[in-house]
Motif scaffolding. Structure first.
Motif, PDB file in Angstrom:
ATOM      1  N   SER A  53       0.795  -1.003   0.144  1.00  0.00           N
ATOM      2  CA  SER A  53      -0.008  -0.155   0.038  1.00  0.00           C
ATOM      3  C   SER A  53       0.929   1.166   0.050  1.00  0.00           C
ATOM      4  CB  SER A  53      -0.819   0.054   1.269  1.00  0.00           C
ATOM      5  OG  SER A  53      -1.860   1.258   1.251  1.00  0.00           O
ATOM      6  N   THR A  55       1.447   5.470  -0.323  1.00  0.00           N
ATOM      7  CA  THR A  55       0.819   6.748  -0.198  1.00  0.00           C
ATOM      8  C   THR A  55       1.772   7.775  -0.963  1.00  0.00           C
ATOM      9  OG1 THR A  55      -0.294   6.138   1.787  1.00  0.00           O
ATOM     10  CG2 THR A  55      -0.097   8.536   1.271  1.00  0.00           C
ATOM     11  N   ASP A  56       1.207   8.537  -1.805  1.00  0.00           N
ATOM     12  CA  ASP A  56       1.909   9.739  -2.390  1.00  0.00           C
ATOM     13  C   ASP A  56       0.879  11.024  -2.634  1.00  0.00           C
ATOM     14  OD1 ASP A  56       0.193   9.234  -4.634  1.00  0.00           O
ATOM     15  OD2 ASP A  56       1.811   8.336  -5.831  1.00  0.00           O
ATOM     16  N   GLY A  59      -2.555  10.331  -3.378  1.00  0.00           N
ATOM     17  CA  GLY A  59      -3.429   9.335  -2.511  1.00  0.00           C
ATOM     18  C   GLY A  59      -2.862   8.075  -2.301  1.00  0.00           C
ATOM     19  N   GLU A  60      -3.765   6.973  -1.913  1.00  0.00           N
ATOM     20  CA  GLU A  60      -3.134   5.768  -1.792  1.00  0.00           C
ATOM     21  C   GLU A  60      -3.625   4.897  -2.701  1.00  0.00           C
ATOM     22  OE1 GLU A  60      -4.418   2.392   1.646  1.00  0.00           O
ATOM     23  OE2 GLU A  60      -4.181   4.752   2.468  1.00  0.00           O
TER      24      GLU A  60
END
Length: 100
Positions: A53, A55-56, A59-60
């Motif tokens: 998973s 995140t950037d 978003g995810e």
């Protein structure tokens, strides 16, 4: 059909990767399509791939990376394949190789 590992095996791998290798997870994410990743957590695996998973700023996202050596079915093969994924990611980002 992909090999499914026992839940306790998966839990142990995830605990190790997310407890001891948080920066490695981030390197893997950044080199595999998420260059601006701010966090990455390994969330699963099977005989065909590992799953993170990521995140950037957008978003995810789920990141699934196929094992470089092909499908696996034995616990020791998990470590081998994660190391290969990490080493390829580090090389792609121009990071120095790690001593083993």
């Amino acid at each position: 059909m992909s090999h499914t590992f026992e839940p306790q095996v998966i839990d142990a791998v995830l605990a190790h990767m997310n407890g001891d290798h948080t920066e490695d997870n981030l390197v893997i994410a950044r080199a595999n399509g998420h260059p601006d990743a701010t966090s990455a957590t390994m969330t699963g695996l099977d005989g065909d791939a590992g799953v993170w998973s990521v995140t950037d700023p957008a978003g995810e996202h789920e990141l699934r990376i196929t094992w470089p050596g092909g499908p696996i079915s034995e616990r020791p093969e998990i470590r081998r394949e994660v190391v290969v994924v990490f080493e390829a990611a580090a090389a792609a980002l121009g990071l120095p190789p790690r001593e083993h």
